[in-house]
Design a protein around this motif. Sequence first.
Motif, PDB file in Angstrom:
ATOM      1  N   PHE A 228      31.379  11.094 -22.769  1.00 44.41           N
ATOM      2  CA  PHE A 228      31.101  11.595 -24.115  1.00 44.41           C
ATOM      3  C   PHE A 228      30.386  12.937 -24.045  1.00 44.41           C
ATOM      4  N   ALA A 229      29.410  13.062 -23.159  1.00 42.76           N
ATOM      5  CA  ALA A 229      28.684  14.325 -23.007  1.00 42.76           C
ATOM      6  C   ALA A 229      29.619  15.428 -22.510  1.00 42.76           C
ATOM      7  N   LEU A 230      30.555  15.069 -21.626  1.00 41.68           N
ATOM      8  CA  LEU A 230      31.526  16.041 -21.123  1.00 41.68           C
ATOM      9  C   LEU A 230      32.394  16.560 -22.261  1.00 41.68           C
ATOM     10  N   SER A 235      33.920  20.664 -26.392  1.00 44.87           N
ATOM     11  CA  SER A 235      33.998  21.048 -27.803  1.00 44.87           C
ATOM     12  C   SER A 235      33.147  22.279 -28.079  1.00 44.87           C
ATOM     13  N   ALA A 236      31.991  22.364 -27.397  1.00 37.51           N
ATOM     14  CA  ALA A 236      31.094  23.509 -27.578  1.00 37.51           C
ATOM     15  C   ALA A 236      31.522  24.706 -26.727  1.00 37.51           C
ATOM     16  N   ARG A 237      32.544  24.517 -25.890  1.00 37.83           N
ATOM     17  CA  ARG A 237      33.059  25.561 -24.996  1.00 37.83           C
ATOM     18  C   ARG A 237      31.977  26.057 -24.044  1.00 37.83           C
ATOM     19  N   ASP A 238      31.140  25.104 -23.615  1.00 35.33           N
ATOM     20  CA  ASP A 238      30.062  25.394 -22.664  1.00 35.33           C
ATOM     21  C   ASP A 238      30.579  25.067 -21.261  1.00 35.33           C
ATOM     22  N   VAL A 239      31.185  26.051 -20.600  1.00 36.84           N
ATOM     23  CA  VAL A 239      31.883  25.802 -19.350  1.00 36.84           C
ATOM     24  C   VAL A 239      30.931  25.362 -18.242  1.00 36.84           C
ATOM     25  N   SER A 240      29.740  25.955 -18.175  1.00 38.92           N
ATOM     26  CA  SER A 240      28.788  25.601 -17.122  1.00 38.92           C
ATOM     27  C   SER A 240      28.375  24.139 -17.242  1.00 38.92           C
ATOM     28  N   ARG A 241      28.030  23.729 -18.447  1.00 36.55           N
ATOM     29  CA  ARG A 241      27.619  22.336 -18.667  1.00 36.55           C
ATOM     30  C   ARG A 241      28.798  21.393 -18.443  1.00 36.55           C
ATOM     31  N   ALA A 242      29.984  21.793 -18.863  1.00 40.92           N
ATOM     32  CA  ALA A 242      31.166  20.948 -18.687  1.00 40.92           C
ATOM     33  C   ALA A 242      31.437  20.690 -17.206  1.00 40.92           C
ATOM     34  N   LEU A 243      31.318  21.716 -16.382  1.00 36.82           N
ATOM     35  CA  LEU A 243      31.561  21.546 -14.942  1.00 36.82           C
ATOM     36  C   LEU A 243      30.484  20.665 -14.308  1.00 36.82           C
ATOM     37  N   ASP A 244      29.238  20.827 -14.735  1.00 36.41           N
ATOM     38  CA  ASP A 244      28.157  19.980 -14.211  1.00 36.41           C
ATOM     39  C   ASP A 244      28.399  18.517 -14.573  1.00 36.41           C
ATOM     40  N   GLU A 337      38.740  20.975 -12.802  1.00 36.67           N
ATOM     41  CA  GLU A 337      37.796  22.085 -12.991  1.00 36.67           C
ATOM     42  C   GLU A 337      38.510  23.302 -13.586  1.00 36.67           C
ATOM     43  N   ASP A 338      39.692  23.587 -13.063  1.00 36.35           N
ATOM     44  CA  ASP A 338      40.458  24.726 -13.568  1.00 36.35           C
ATOM     45  C   ASP A 338      40.830  24.529 -15.031  1.00 36.35           C
ATOM     46  N   ALA A 339      41.230  23.291 -15.392  1.00 34.57           N
ATOM     47  CA  ALA A 339      41.595  23.005 -16.783  1.00 34.57           C
ATOM     48  C   ALA A 339      40.395  23.197 -17.707  1.00 34.57           C
ATOM     49  N   ARG A 342      39.699  27.026 -18.146  1.00 40.15           N
ATOM     50  CA  ARG A 342      40.681  27.647 -19.049  1.00 40.15           C
ATOM     51  C   ARG A 342      40.425  27.244 -20.492  1.00 40.15           C
ATOM     52  N   LEU A 343      40.072  25.973 -20.688  1.00 40.61           N
ATOM     53  CA  LEU A 343      39.860  25.446 -22.041  1.00 40.61           C
ATOM     54  C   LEU A 343      38.603  26.034 -22.683  1.00 40.61           C
TER      55      LEU A 343
END
Length: 346
Positions: A228-230, A235-244, A337-339, A342-343
Amino acid sequence: MTYTEFMASLAKGELPHLFLLAGEEPYYTARAEDAILRRLLPDAAARADALIRYEEMPPIETLMEALETMPFFTDKTVVVVHDAAVFRAGKKQEEDAAESKDTSTDALTALLTALPPTTYAIFTLGAKPDKRRKLYQTVEKHGRVLESEALRPWNVEQWLNIRLREMNRSMQREARTFFLRVTGMMQSISLTFLDHQLEKLLLYTDAPQFTEADLRAVFSEMPEVSVFALMDAVSARDVSRALDLLARCRADGVHFTVLLALLTRHVRQLWQAKRLLMQGTPPKGLGKVMGMHPFIAEKLGGHARSFNEKTLRDAVLTLADADYLLKTGRAGDELLEDALIRLCRK
Protein backbone atom coordinates in the motif's frame (compact mmCIF):
# COMPACT_ATOMS: atom_id res chain seq x y z
CA MET A 1 -31.59 -13.31 3.53
CA THR A 2 -28.49 -11.19 4.11
CA TYR A 3 -26.33 -11.52 7.21
CA THR A 4 -27.73 -8.35 8.79
CA GLU A 5 -31.32 -9.42 8.13
CA PHE A 6 -30.60 -12.94 9.33
CA MET A 7 -29.03 -11.85 12.62
CA ALA A 8 -31.90 -9.42 13.26
CA SER A 9 -34.42 -12.22 12.66
CA LEU A 10 -32.81 -14.39 15.36
CA ALA A 11 -33.83 -11.86 17.99
CA LYS A 12 -37.51 -11.99 17.00
CA GLY A 13 -39.90 -14.64 18.28
CA GLU A 14 -39.38 -18.39 18.20
CA LEU A 15 -36.70 -19.93 16.04
CA PRO A 16 -37.56 -22.33 13.22
CA HIS A 17 -36.27 -25.89 13.45
CA LEU A 18 -34.32 -25.74 10.19
CA PHE A 19 -31.40 -23.56 9.03
CA LEU A 20 -29.09 -23.41 6.01
CA LEU A 21 -26.04 -21.14 6.38
CA ALA A 22 -24.41 -21.01 2.96
CA GLY A 23 -22.13 -18.73 0.98
CA GLU A 24 -18.56 -17.74 0.25
CA GLU A 25 -17.80 -15.83 3.47
CA PRO A 26 -17.12 -18.30 6.35
CA TYR A 27 -16.94 -15.45 8.88
CA TYR A 28 -20.67 -14.80 8.50
CA THR A 29 -21.71 -18.45 8.60
CA ALA A 30 -19.60 -19.12 11.71
CA ARG A 31 -21.06 -16.13 13.57
CA ALA A 32 -24.59 -17.06 12.52
CA GLU A 33 -24.11 -20.65 13.70
CA ASP A 34 -22.78 -19.43 17.04
CA ALA A 35 -25.73 -17.05 17.45
CA ILE A 36 -28.23 -19.84 16.75
CA LEU A 37 -26.57 -22.18 19.24
CA ARG A 38 -26.55 -19.46 21.90
CA ARG A 39 -30.29 -19.01 21.39
CA LEU A 40 -31.10 -22.72 21.35
CA LEU A 41 -28.58 -23.84 23.97
CA PRO A 42 -27.77 -20.88 26.23
CA ASP A 43 -26.19 -23.18 28.82
CA ALA A 44 -22.83 -24.03 27.26
CA ALA A 45 -22.29 -26.87 29.74
CA ALA A 46 -25.46 -28.60 28.52
CA ARG A 47 -24.45 -28.50 24.87
CA ALA A 48 -22.53 -31.77 25.07
CA ASP A 49 -25.80 -33.63 25.74
CA ALA A 50 -27.90 -31.78 23.16
CA LEU A 51 -25.49 -31.28 20.26
CA ILE A 52 -24.74 -33.76 17.46
CA ARG A 53 -22.08 -32.31 15.16
CA TYR A 54 -20.76 -33.59 11.82
CA GLU A 55 -17.72 -31.87 10.25
CA GLU A 56 -18.73 -33.17 6.82
CA MET A 57 -21.87 -34.55 5.23
CA PRO A 58 -22.61 -38.02 6.70
CA PRO A 59 -24.53 -40.73 4.85
CA ILE A 60 -28.16 -39.62 4.60
CA GLU A 61 -29.36 -42.64 6.57
CA THR A 62 -26.99 -41.73 9.43
CA LEU A 63 -28.18 -38.12 9.35
CA MET A 64 -31.84 -39.12 9.42
CA GLU A 65 -31.20 -41.36 12.40
CA ALA A 66 -29.60 -38.43 14.24
CA LEU A 67 -32.52 -36.13 13.34
CA GLU A 68 -34.98 -38.63 14.78
CA THR A 69 -32.98 -39.21 17.99
CA MET A 70 -34.91 -38.35 21.14
CA PRO A 71 -33.05 -36.03 23.51
CA PHE A 72 -31.54 -37.33 26.77
CA PHE A 73 -30.89 -35.13 29.83
CA THR A 74 -32.01 -32.11 27.77
CA ASP A 75 -35.16 -30.81 26.15
CA LYS A 76 -33.91 -30.72 22.55
CA THR A 77 -31.50 -32.25 20.03
CA VAL A 78 -29.51 -29.92 17.77
CA VAL A 79 -27.87 -31.50 14.71
CA VAL A 80 -25.16 -29.44 13.00
CA VAL A 81 -23.82 -30.55 9.61
CA HIS A 82 -20.80 -28.69 8.20
CA ASP A 83 -19.92 -28.87 4.50
CA ALA A 84 -23.43 -30.10 3.67
CA ALA A 85 -22.60 -31.18 0.12
CA VAL A 86 -26.17 -32.28 -0.47
CA PHE A 87 -27.01 -28.59 -1.07
CA ARG A 88 -24.05 -27.97 -3.40
CA ALA A 89 -24.57 -27.00 -7.03
CA GLY A 90 -23.46 -29.28 -9.83
CA LYS A 91 -24.27 -30.04 -13.44
CA LYS A 92 -28.01 -29.66 -13.91
CA GLN A 93 -28.61 -32.79 -16.04
CA GLU A 94 -26.66 -34.98 -13.62
CA GLU A 95 -28.48 -33.45 -10.64
CA ASP A 96 -31.92 -33.93 -12.16
CA ALA A 97 -31.14 -37.56 -12.95
CA ALA A 98 -29.71 -38.18 -9.49
CA GLU A 99 -32.63 -36.55 -7.69
CA SER A 100 -35.19 -38.54 -9.67
CA LYS A 101 -33.52 -41.81 -8.59
CA ASP A 102 -32.33 -40.87 -5.09
CA THR A 103 -35.02 -42.07 -2.72
CA SER A 104 -32.83 -41.32 0.32
CA THR A 105 -32.79 -37.62 -0.58
CA ASP A 106 -36.57 -37.71 -0.95
CA ALA A 107 -36.83 -39.29 2.48
CA LEU A 108 -34.58 -36.62 4.02
CA THR A 109 -36.65 -33.90 2.35
CA ALA A 110 -39.82 -35.38 3.81
CA LEU A 111 -38.24 -35.57 7.29
CA LEU A 112 -37.04 -31.95 7.16
CA THR A 113 -40.57 -30.90 6.22
CA ALA A 114 -41.82 -32.19 9.56
CA LEU A 115 -38.99 -32.51 12.06
CA PRO A 116 -39.75 -33.85 15.54
CA PRO A 117 -40.70 -30.96 17.85
CA THR A 118 -37.54 -31.52 19.91
CA THR A 119 -35.13 -31.51 16.92
CA TYR A 120 -33.30 -28.61 15.28
CA ALA A 121 -31.07 -28.93 12.19
CA ILE A 122 -28.34 -26.52 11.09
CA PHE A 123 -26.61 -27.07 7.74
CA THR A 124 -23.59 -25.04 6.60
CA LEU A 125 -21.98 -24.87 3.16
CA GLY A 126 -18.96 -22.81 2.12
CA ALA A 127 -20.34 -22.10 -1.34
CA LYS A 128 -23.48 -20.91 -3.05
CA PRO A 129 -26.23 -23.53 -2.71
CA ASP A 130 -28.26 -24.83 -5.62
CA LYS A 131 -31.63 -23.14 -5.24
CA ARG A 132 -33.23 -25.54 -7.73
CA ARG A 133 -32.92 -28.51 -5.39
CA LYS A 134 -36.01 -29.69 -3.56
CA LEU A 135 -33.92 -29.86 -0.40
CA TYR A 136 -33.04 -26.17 -0.62
CA GLN A 137 -36.65 -25.22 -1.34
CA THR A 138 -37.74 -27.23 1.70
CA VAL A 139 -35.36 -25.33 3.99
CA GLU A 140 -36.44 -22.03 2.47
CA LYS A 141 -40.11 -22.84 3.03
CA HIS A 142 -39.92 -24.40 6.49
CA GLY A 143 -36.79 -22.79 7.93
CA ARG A 144 -34.40 -19.91 7.40
CA VAL A 145 -31.59 -19.46 4.86
CA LEU A 146 -28.53 -17.22 5.22
CA GLU A 147 -26.86 -16.21 1.96
CA SER A 148 -23.33 -15.24 2.94
CA GLU A 149 -21.82 -13.21 0.11
CA ALA A 150 -18.07 -12.67 -0.06
CA LEU A 151 -17.11 -9.08 0.66
CA ARG A 152 -15.42 -6.84 -1.85
CA PRO A 153 -13.22 -3.79 -1.15
CA TRP A 154 -16.01 -1.38 -2.06
CA ASN A 155 -18.48 -2.72 0.52
CA VAL A 156 -16.19 -3.74 3.39
CA GLU A 157 -16.92 -0.44 5.16
CA GLN A 158 -20.42 -1.62 6.09
CA TRP A 159 -18.91 -4.59 7.93
CA LEU A 160 -16.33 -2.30 9.55
CA ASN A 161 -19.03 0.05 10.87
CA ILE A 162 -21.00 -2.82 12.40
CA ARG A 163 -17.89 -4.34 13.98
CA LEU A 164 -16.76 -1.00 15.44
CA ARG A 165 -20.20 -0.53 17.03
CA GLU A 166 -19.96 -4.00 18.56
CA MET A 167 -16.53 -3.08 19.95
CA ASN A 168 -17.79 0.32 21.17
CA ARG A 169 -14.99 2.01 19.26
CA SER A 170 -14.60 4.41 16.33
CA MET A 171 -11.87 5.32 13.82
CA GLN A 172 -10.34 8.62 12.89
CA ARG A 173 -10.86 9.61 9.26
CA GLU A 174 -7.18 8.94 8.39
CA ALA A 175 -7.33 5.53 10.08
CA ARG A 176 -10.48 4.60 8.15
CA THR A 177 -8.83 5.66 4.88
CA PHE A 178 -5.78 3.54 5.72
CA PHE A 179 -7.98 0.52 6.49
CA LEU A 180 -9.98 0.85 3.27
CA ARG A 181 -6.87 1.26 1.12
CA VAL A 182 -5.12 -1.73 2.69
CA THR A 183 -8.17 -3.97 2.19
CA GLY A 184 -8.37 -2.63 -1.36
CA MET A 185 -4.92 -4.11 -1.97
CA MET A 186 -6.06 -7.59 -0.91
CA GLN A 187 -6.72 -10.06 -3.70
CA SER A 188 -9.43 -11.57 -1.50
CA ILE A 189 -10.78 -10.27 1.78
CA SER A 190 -10.87 -12.58 4.79
CA LEU A 191 -13.20 -11.12 7.39
CA THR A 192 -11.95 -13.64 9.93
CA PHE A 193 -8.43 -12.27 9.50
CA LEU A 194 -9.57 -8.63 9.62
CA ASP A 195 -11.64 -9.38 12.72
CA HIS A 196 -8.54 -10.79 14.46
CA GLN A 197 -6.63 -7.62 13.55
CA LEU A 198 -9.35 -5.44 15.07
CA GLU A 199 -9.32 -7.60 18.19
CA LYS A 200 -5.58 -6.90 18.45
CA LEU A 201 -6.37 -3.18 18.42
CA LEU A 202 -8.40 -3.63 21.61
CA LEU A 203 -5.29 -5.07 23.26
CA TYR A 204 -3.03 -2.44 21.74
CA THR A 205 -4.92 0.63 22.94
CA ASP A 206 -7.69 1.56 25.38
CA ALA A 207 -8.51 4.75 23.46
CA PRO A 208 -12.12 5.00 22.29
CA GLN A 209 -10.97 6.07 18.81
CA PHE A 210 -8.39 4.21 16.73
CA THR A 211 -5.75 6.30 14.96
CA GLU A 212 -3.83 5.60 11.77
CA ALA A 213 -0.72 4.97 13.89
CA ASP A 214 -2.64 2.30 15.84
CA LEU A 215 -3.64 0.54 12.64
CA ARG A 216 -0.17 0.74 11.14
CA ALA A 217 1.30 -0.83 14.29
CA VAL A 218 -1.17 -3.72 14.42
CA PHE A 219 -1.35 -4.33 10.65
CA SER A 220 2.42 -3.97 10.14
CA GLU A 221 3.07 -7.67 9.47
CA MET A 222 0.66 -7.68 6.52
CA PRO A 223 2.47 -7.48 3.16
CA GLU A 224 -0.42 -5.33 1.91
CA VAL A 225 0.72 -2.52 4.24
CA SER A 226 4.15 -2.13 2.61
CA VAL A 227 2.60 -2.66 -0.83
CA PHE A 228 0.00 0.00 0.00
CA ALA A 229 2.82 2.41 0.86
CA LEU A 230 4.53 1.55 -2.44
CA MET A 231 1.37 2.34 -4.43
CA ASP A 232 1.04 5.58 -2.49
CA ALA A 233 4.58 6.56 -3.52
CA VAL A 234 3.79 5.72 -7.15
CA SER A 235 0.64 7.85 -7.03
CA ALA A 236 2.70 10.73 -5.62
CA ARG A 237 5.38 10.09 -8.30
CA ASP A 238 8.01 9.93 -5.56
CA VAL A 239 10.56 7.74 -7.34
CA SER A 240 13.11 7.65 -4.49
CA ARG A 241 10.54 6.50 -1.94
CA ALA A 242 9.00 4.06 -4.42
CA LEU A 243 12.36 2.35 -5.02
CA ASP A 244 13.07 2.16 -1.27
CA LEU A 245 9.65 0.60 -0.64
CA LEU A 246 10.10 -1.85 -3.50
CA ALA A 247 13.35 -3.02 -1.90
CA ARG A 248 11.61 -3.31 1.48
CA CYS A 249 8.76 -5.37 0.00
CA ARG A 250 11.21 -7.76 -1.60
CA ALA A 251 13.24 -7.99 1.62
CA ASP A 252 10.02 -8.80 3.50
CA GLY A 253 9.44 -11.72 1.17
CA VAL A 254 6.69 -10.27 -1.03
CA HIS A 255 7.01 -12.29 -4.26
CA PHE A 256 7.57 -10.38 -7.48
CA THR A 257 4.41 -11.87 -9.02
CA VAL A 258 2.31 -10.32 -6.23
CA LEU A 259 4.04 -6.96 -6.61
CA LEU A 260 3.70 -7.06 -10.36
CA ALA A 261 -0.01 -7.95 -10.23
CA LEU A 262 -0.83 -5.21 -7.70
CA LEU A 263 1.29 -2.61 -9.49
CA THR A 264 -0.33 -3.44 -12.83
CA ARG A 265 -3.79 -3.20 -11.30
CA HIS A 266 -2.93 0.14 -9.69
CA VAL A 267 -1.64 1.59 -12.98
CA ARG A 268 -4.74 0.32 -14.81
CA GLN A 269 -6.92 2.01 -12.19
CA LEU A 270 -5.01 5.27 -12.60
CA TRP A 271 -5.42 5.01 -16.37
CA GLN A 272 -9.13 4.22 -16.08
CA ALA A 273 -9.68 7.12 -13.70
CA LYS A 274 -7.72 9.41 -16.05
CA ARG A 275 -9.88 8.47 -19.03
CA LEU A 276 -13.14 8.78 -17.08
CA LEU A 277 -12.18 12.24 -15.88
CA MET A 278 -11.26 13.24 -19.44
CA GLN A 279 -14.69 12.02 -20.58
CA GLY A 280 -16.42 14.22 -18.03
CA THR A 281 -17.09 11.83 -15.15
CA PRO A 282 -17.14 13.90 -11.93
CA PRO A 283 -14.56 12.85 -9.28
CA LYS A 284 -17.31 11.86 -6.86
CA GLY A 285 -18.80 9.55 -9.51
CA LEU A 286 -15.65 7.51 -10.11
CA GLY A 287 -16.38 5.00 -7.36
CA LYS A 288 -19.65 3.76 -8.86
CA VAL A 289 -18.16 3.36 -12.35
CA MET A 290 -14.92 1.74 -11.17
CA GLY A 291 -16.45 -0.52 -8.52
CA MET A 292 -14.44 1.10 -5.72
CA HIS A 293 -15.20 2.86 -2.47
CA PRO A 294 -16.21 6.42 -3.49
CA PHE A 295 -13.67 8.14 -1.23
CA ILE A 296 -10.79 5.96 -2.42
CA ALA A 297 -11.78 6.36 -6.07
CA GLU A 298 -11.99 10.13 -5.71
CA LYS A 299 -8.51 10.20 -4.18
CA LEU A 300 -7.22 7.98 -7.00
CA GLY A 301 -8.71 10.40 -9.50
CA GLY A 302 -6.81 13.24 -7.87
CA HIS A 303 -3.55 11.36 -8.38
CA ALA A 304 -4.49 10.37 -11.94
CA ARG A 305 -4.69 14.04 -12.96
CA SER A 306 -0.91 14.43 -12.55
CA PHE A 307 -0.17 11.60 -15.02
CA ASN A 308 0.01 11.82 -18.78
CA GLU A 309 -2.24 9.20 -20.40
CA LYS A 310 0.63 8.03 -22.61
CA THR A 311 2.79 7.46 -19.51
CA LEU A 312 0.14 5.21 -17.99
CA ARG A 313 -0.44 3.32 -21.24
CA ASP A 314 3.29 2.75 -21.74
CA ALA A 315 3.61 1.62 -18.11
CA VAL A 316 0.95 -1.07 -18.62
CA LEU A 317 2.86 -2.37 -21.69
CA THR A 318 6.17 -2.27 -19.79
CA LEU A 319 4.66 -4.24 -16.90
CA ALA A 320 3.22 -6.81 -19.31
CA ASP A 321 6.70 -7.34 -20.78
CA ALA A 322 8.16 -7.55 -17.27
CA ASP A 323 5.60 -10.19 -16.33
CA TYR A 324 6.72 -12.43 -19.21
CA LEU A 325 10.44 -11.90 -18.70
CA LEU A 326 10.34 -12.38 -14.92
CA LYS A 327 8.23 -15.52 -15.10
CA THR A 328 10.53 -17.05 -17.72
CA GLY A 329 13.61 -16.23 -15.65
CA ARG A 330 15.07 -13.84 -18.21
CA ALA A 331 15.24 -10.83 -15.87
CA GLY A 332 15.15 -9.82 -12.22
CA ASP A 333 13.94 -7.02 -9.99
CA GLU A 334 15.68 -4.45 -12.17
CA LEU A 335 12.69 -4.60 -14.52
CA LEU A 336 10.34 -3.57 -11.70
CA GLU A 337 12.74 -0.79 -10.76
CA ASP A 338 12.84 0.42 -14.35
CA ALA A 339 9.03 0.39 -14.57
CA LEU A 340 8.78 2.47 -11.38
CA ILE A 341 11.33 5.01 -12.62
CA ARG A 342 9.53 5.42 -15.97
CA LEU A 343 6.16 5.70 -14.23
CA CYS A 344 7.26 8.24 -11.61
CA ARG A 345 9.36 10.41 -13.94
CA LYS A 346 7.74 13.85 -14.18
